[in-house]
Scaffold this active site. Sequence first.
Site, PDB file in Angstrom:
ATOM      1  N   SER A 555       0.846  -1.187   0.000  1.00 55.49           N
ATOM      2  CA  SER A 555       0.000   0.000   0.000  1.00 55.49           C
ATOM      3  C   SER A 555       0.889   1.248   0.000  1.00 55.49           C
ATOM      4  O   SER A 555       1.684   1.422  -0.924  1.00 55.49           O
ATOM      5  CB  SER A 555      -0.938  -0.034   1.206  1.00 55.49           C
ATOM      6  OG  SER A 555      -1.918   0.967   1.109  1.00 55.49           O
ATOM      7  N   HIS A 671      -7.875  -5.099  -0.689  1.00 55.52           N
ATOM      8  CA  HIS A 671      -6.577  -4.468  -0.448  1.00 55.52           C
ATOM      9  C   HIS A 671      -5.601  -5.403   0.272  1.00 55.52           C
ATOM     10  O   HIS A 671      -4.395  -5.164   0.265  1.00 55.52           O
ATOM     11  CB  HIS A 671      -6.777  -3.179   0.351  1.00 55.52           C
ATOM     12  CG  HIS A 671      -5.591  -2.276   0.337  1.00 55.52           C
ATOM     13  ND1 HIS A 671      -4.928  -1.910  -0.825  1.00 55.52           N
ATOM     14  CD2 HIS A 671      -4.922  -1.657   1.339  1.00 55.52           C
ATOM     15  CE1 HIS A 671      -3.928  -1.112  -0.537  1.00 55.52           C
ATOM     16  NE2 HIS A 671      -3.891  -0.948   0.778  1.00 55.52           N
TER      17      HIS A 671
END
Length: 697
Positions: A555, A671
């Site tokens: 991320s 994610h």
Amino acid sequence: MSSGTFTSSNSEDFQQAADDFVWLEEINGETAVDWAIQQSQQTRREFAESDRFETIRSDVFDCLNASTQIPMVNKCGHYFYNFWQDEKNPRGVLRRTSFASYRTESPVWETVLDIDALGAAEGTDWVYHGIQTLAPEYRRGLLHLSPDGGDASAIREFDLTTLSFVEDGFNLPSAKSRVTWIDHDRLFIATDFGPGSMTTSGYPRIAKIWQRGTPLESAITQFSAEPTDMSVMIVRDDTPGYERNFVGRTLDFYHREVFLLDETQQEQEKKLLPLEIPQDARFSTWRQWLLLSLSSEWTVGEETYSSGSLLVTEFDRFMAGDRKFKILFTPGETTTLSNFSMTRDYLILSIMDNVVNRLEVLKSEAGLWTRQGLGDAPELSKISASGIDEDTNEYFMTVTGFLQPTSLYYGVLGEQDGKAAEIIKQAPSYFDASKYQVAQHFAASDDGTAVPYFAISAKDMVLDGSNPTLLYGYGGFQVSLDPYYLGVTGTAWLERGGVFVIANIRGGGEFGPRWHQAALKEKRLRAYEDFSSVAKDLITRKITSAAHLAAQGGSNGGLLVGNMLTLYPELFGAIVCEVPLLDMLRYTQISAGASWIAEYGDPQKPEEWAFIKAFSPYQNIDPLKTYPPVLFTTATSDDRVGPGHARKMAAKMQQSGIENVYFYENTEGGHSAAADKAQNAFKRALVSEFLWRYLGE
């Protein structure tokens, strides 16, 4: 985007940059998905077809599925709820038990909902995202179920007495919703109500109250944020006797305008009472108290309170205009408030000192706040505690460390009715920790700042620069990387002869708001200088060398290691870049990217692109440079960052003739890029094999 020539020295040309791979941003576009499938298949052939891979995958999978793991619980009424995944139930089962049974070695669990069975019956591979129960009876819950593991979830009302879905109950289709119970017949809700109801960041901007038995379209609007805000905010405090509703504008990731909502009033100035606190302060209500955690210095009345402080006052007095606070915590040079939790009468503070924390318990007595320590933990480990609920003074406490499996304790605060913490659960060991050691070092960054990092290695490690070393970092959004049990990392990395390192670089929260703010926007390169300085320190100490050193991050950490790839390629022998941001020119136009402008800056403004372009890996690829091997991983279902960044970066590097560029895209998992433990084990083994090929062979 129109085509043109990009000149890095002229910020006015930034919108004219040509992008040959923008088509890969289309998440489910047929051509883009076909490309991702072909790339992923090639990566599987490279790293996932050997006996060694299968051994690592199997070992990691067994660790993740160990029946002796601690089943962490949340109390809802008389029951303690746990969500459990194992080989039999890969998508998991929501279950519950009594506390008396939970304390035993083999608790008797009652199944509340089998997610695998639900998915099979409905033809959707649901991913469980939690349940919101209705206090104080706890007879109803709102189940959050994602169809692919992304942030968007369907919400369905569930009866916790009959253990069945409520017919004609509160049900919402998959969306990035925010909901909370008001009472049995009303919900506080912000969701996708149709055109114009979402912000440019992709989050709801309208807060409504929805009455049971009425269509969603008839829900009554209470507050609207602006389209350019990050989202609307809704908060409900359901503590009996202290019920309060809050709405507001989440202006960006760190700033908000908050109002106390009185829904009985018709006039807007009476209905919305502003909470006059700094926009970057975080607030909590706890019975009669208002707690403020400051992110910047605040002068109010005749007092000035420092950034990082925790303040308290009585809520009703504050709303009446009183601005006198008591200071519950003030940060020091090396200390910060990590978090806090409440019981009925006590406040538990977790205070971090040089990235190692301790606990303090506070209580208000006769106008003064008393405090005392709680628990103890070994050196360079982590201790944490949280109230089991706010109706009692019971608490759970955990102690863990890089080489120390988690221990779960139960205790009761109080001088008269208190009980000392006693251990009730012990997590298993996944590897023989006696062979390893933990050290904390400090590296000098480019500007002289001391940057701490943890190094976990074999006790008999030879300092000859040949040790395969994995350097992990994040450095953003005030997220701290503190000690945790390495578990499968021990199995997949340490036991293969590797050294594992965690860098506590600026941008994180290890030293409070100042540490985070030191790497915001135009200061972003400080985080990357910190990380590269840790890499250099590892090499100087001869723990490793560039040929044997890898960087890993996901991320925002993917952006970090993406910059290690483009700015410091000579320091690394391999890069693992997971669910990353990489194209900082277009990141605000991809998935939820616009919500992070407060962290990185706005590339649509030429004066901000002037500094952003220095840390935009996608724009900084140089075909003439030599880069270390790199593995990009992502998920088709990642609706937060989006798979487009990783796809484009891999494609551009490959087209530029750069060798050893690998890409793997899972379809599910959002994610996290893994929807269950089997997918997680595969991903971890894939990374281990990639690293070992380039660092250890």
